[in-house]
Design a protein around this motif. Structure first.
Motif, PDB file in Angstrom:
ATOM      1  N   UNK A 111      44.894  37.068  -8.550  1.00  0.00           N
ATOM      2  CA  UNK A 111      46.258  37.564  -8.709  1.00  0.00           C
ATOM      3  C   UNK A 111      46.897  36.802  -9.864  1.00  0.00           C
ATOM      4  N   UNK A 112      47.208  37.528 -10.923  1.00  0.00           N
ATOM      5  CA  UNK A 112      47.750  36.893 -12.117  1.00  0.00           C
ATOM      6  C   UNK A 112      49.249  36.768 -12.132  1.00  0.00           C
ATOM      7  N   UNK A 113      49.913  37.239 -11.091  1.00  0.00           N
ATOM      8  CA  UNK A 113      51.371  37.172 -11.003  1.00  0.00           C
ATOM      9  C   UNK A 113      51.748  36.694  -9.602  1.00  0.00           C
ATOM     10  N   UNK A 114      52.241  35.486  -9.496  1.00  0.00           N
ATOM     11  CA  UNK A 114      52.554  34.912  -8.186  1.00  0.00           C
ATOM     12  C   UNK A 114      53.577  35.742  -7.413  1.00  0.00           C
ATOM     13  N   UNK A 115      54.392  36.489  -8.117  1.00  0.00           N
ATOM     14  CA  UNK A 115      55.448  37.269  -7.461  1.00  0.00           C
ATOM     15  C   UNK A 115      54.886  38.368  -6.565  1.00  0.00           C
ATOM     16  N   UNK A 116      53.635  38.791  -6.803  1.00  0.00           N
ATOM     17  CA  UNK A 116      53.077  39.877  -5.996  1.00  0.00           C
ATOM     18  C   UNK A 116      52.114  39.374  -4.922  1.00  0.00           C
ATOM     19  N   UNK A 117      51.874  38.069  -4.871  1.00  0.00           N
ATOM     20  CA  UNK A 117      50.843  37.524  -3.967  1.00  0.00           C
ATOM     21  C   UNK A 117      51.111  37.841  -2.505  1.00  0.00           C
ATOM     22  N   UNK A 118      52.355  37.821  -2.080  1.00  0.00           N
ATOM     23  CA  UNK A 118      52.684  38.017  -0.663  1.00  0.00           C
ATOM     24  C   UNK A 118      53.231  39.403  -0.356  1.00  0.00           C
ATOM     25  N   UNK A 119      53.103  40.335  -1.280  1.00  0.00           N
ATOM     26  CA  UNK A 119      53.551  41.697  -1.003  1.00  0.00           C
ATOM     27  C   UNK A 119      52.754  42.270   0.159  1.00  0.00           C
ATOM     28  N   UNK A 120      53.414  42.870   1.165  1.00  0.00           N
ATOM     29  CA  UNK A 120      52.695  43.374   2.350  1.00  0.00           C
ATOM     30  C   UNK A 120      52.164  44.790   2.135  1.00  0.00           C
ATOM     31  N   UNK A 121      50.976  45.036   2.666  1.00  0.00           N
ATOM     32  CA  UNK A 121      50.384  46.365   2.581  1.00  0.00           C
ATOM     33  C   UNK A 121      49.928  46.794   3.968  1.00  0.00           C
ATOM     34  N   UNK A 122      50.185  48.068   4.290  1.00  0.00           N
ATOM     35  CA  UNK A 122      49.772  48.634   5.564  1.00  0.00           C
ATOM     36  C   UNK A 122      48.948  49.897   5.302  1.00  0.00           C
ATOM     37  N   UNK A 123      47.667  49.805   5.576  1.00  0.00           N
ATOM     38  CA  UNK A 123      46.763  50.931   5.367  1.00  0.00           C
ATOM     39  C   UNK A 123      45.410  50.578   5.977  1.00  0.00           C
ATOM     40  N   UNK A 124      44.485  51.528   5.935  1.00  0.00           N
ATOM     41  CA  UNK A 124      43.127  51.280   6.428  1.00  0.00           C
ATOM     42  C   UNK A 124      42.136  51.723   5.357  1.00  0.00           C
ATOM     43  N   UNK A 125      41.262  50.819   4.964  1.00  0.00           N
ATOM     44  CA  UNK A 125      40.181  51.147   4.034  1.00  0.00           C
ATOM     45  C   UNK A 125      38.883  51.228   4.841  1.00  0.00           C
ATOM     46  N   UNK A 126      38.208  52.372   4.744  1.00  0.00           N
ATOM     47  CA  UNK A 126      36.971  52.560   5.504  1.00  0.00           C
ATOM     48  C   UNK A 126      35.883  53.090   4.578  1.00  0.00           C
ATOM     49  N   UNK A 127      34.854  52.263   4.374  1.00  0.00           N
ATOM     50  CA  UNK A 127      33.702  52.652   3.563  1.00  0.00           C
ATOM     51  C   UNK A 127      34.100  53.192   2.191  1.00  0.00           C
ATOM     52  N   UNK A 128      35.143  52.616   1.602  1.00  0.00           N
ATOM     53  CA  UNK A 128      35.574  53.043   0.274  1.00  0.00           C
ATOM     54  C   UNK A 128      35.018  52.093  -0.785  1.00  0.00           C
ATOM     55  N   UNK A 129      34.861  52.605  -1.989  1.00  0.00           N
ATOM     56  CA  UNK A 129      34.377  51.769  -3.079  1.00  0.00           C
ATOM     57  C   UNK A 129      35.482  50.804  -3.503  1.00  0.00           C
TER      58      UNK A 129
END
Length: 330
Positions: free
Chosen positions: A286-304
């Motif tokens: 992560x090249x920008x500390x401001x985005x390090x703790x941004x929350x994400x809600x999703x599910x990745x399943x067998x994706x590239x």
């Protein structure tokens, strides 16, 4: 006198025995040995096991059953007597090869054979190596263990005592069958995990052991410290700091090898990046500390990895820069 130097664990003793310890480590071990008769005895026992394992590894015409029984007797004076007719499952000579791994397994098998747990009955063992792939194993009580690649599990052919003891190296996800009369106990790298019926993940590599609980309550202890973990909590044990304070987790990133899913639930971006690096063998920073703790809600399943990075880029409106040294998120 008392010893107050660096922590002395199995890995450090192995380095000392093979002549790869640093001068500071050698001095620390020698001070620890001299600090008390108990430390001296522990070291002598450890060295005895080490010498025996090396001798076995170098013997190609070995009667494996007989040698294994002899080793059991030398490991602990309380090991139960085994009747001549009792069958002990053969463990191939390759089990003894490898430095720290083989030694740890020998020590923990000794723990499995203590008569207190087995009412002086003969014991046969099952050893499961996942090698380079994920592997599931059903235990005698119906518990299901999923081993990550390059992991090992050892357990009795039958659970006949007051507990259900197993030992492991590497990483595994446990779904333990409930039995309040017979707790399920795992020994790994000096850490004891005790449950009745629950699901959880144990990862022990490079001298660090992490336990994450999915369902039920799990007790984790190391030396004189102990902590109870509830669903959605984790704890880390290191050789330097011992048992650390428990923490909460966001989502389920820990057992992708078993589920093929990365479940994010308000998961900080830096935690997801750490899992992506492990799952895909990538080098993402992560090249920008401001985005390090941004929350994400999703599910990745067998994706590239490219598909996952596209979702991250579109979700947070950030750039994904690819270079020779890896991938940078800005």
């Amino acid at each position: 006198m008392s010893y107050t130097g660096m922590p002395i664990d199995d890995d450090l003793l192995v380095k000392y025995l093979v002549g790869e310890a640093t001068p500071a480590e050698v001095e620390a071990i020698q001070n620890w040995i001299a600090a008390s008769p108990a430390n001296r005895q522990e070291y002598d026992n450890f060295k005895l096991i080490w010498d025996e394992s090396r001798q076995i590894a170098s013997t190609k015409t070995l009667d494996e059953d007989a040698a294994y029984l002899r080793l059991q007797k030398r490991l602990n004076n309380t090991v139960p007597a085994v009747a001549p007719s009792a069958r002990v499952r053969k463990m191939k000579t390759s089990w003894w090869i490898g430095i720290a791994a083989s030694l740890l397994l020998i020590c923990t098998v000794a723990w499995l054979t203590v008569s207190h747990y087995y009412d002086n009955k003969a014991i046969a063992f099952v050893k499961v190596d996942s090698e380079g792939k994920t592997r599931s194993q059903t235990l005698p009580d119906g518990s299901v263990i999923t081993l990550n690649s390059h992991s090992t599990l050892i357990y009795p052919e039958k659970f006949t005592g007051k507990i259900r003891p197993v030992t492991m190296l590497g990483e595994a996800f446990f779904k333990v069958t409930p039995d309040k009369t017979k707790p399920f106990i795992i020994r790994v790298n000096g850490v004891t995990v005790r449950v009745v019926g629950t699901s959880f993940n144990i990862k022990s590599r490079n001298g660090k052991t992490q336990v994450i609980v999915e369902t039920g309550i799990v007790n984790v202890s190391e030396k004189k410290k102990s902590v109870n973990l509830n669903p959605g909590e984790k704890v880390l044990v290191t050789g330097k700091d011992g048992l650390q304070a428990k923490e909460s987790i966001k989502g389920r990133l820990y057992n992708y090898y078993a589920t093929h899913e990365l479940v994010c639930d308000e998961t900080p971006l830096n935690e997801l990046v750490g899992s992506l690096n492990e799952v895909y063998g990538a080098h993402i920073v992560i090249g920008n500390k401001a985005i390090a703790n941004l929350p994400i809600t999703t599910v990745f399943k067998d994706q590239s990895l490219d598909q996952v990075l596209l979702v991250i880029s579109e979700t947070f409106k950030i750039k994904v820069e690819r270079g020779k040294k890896g991938i940078v998120l800005r």
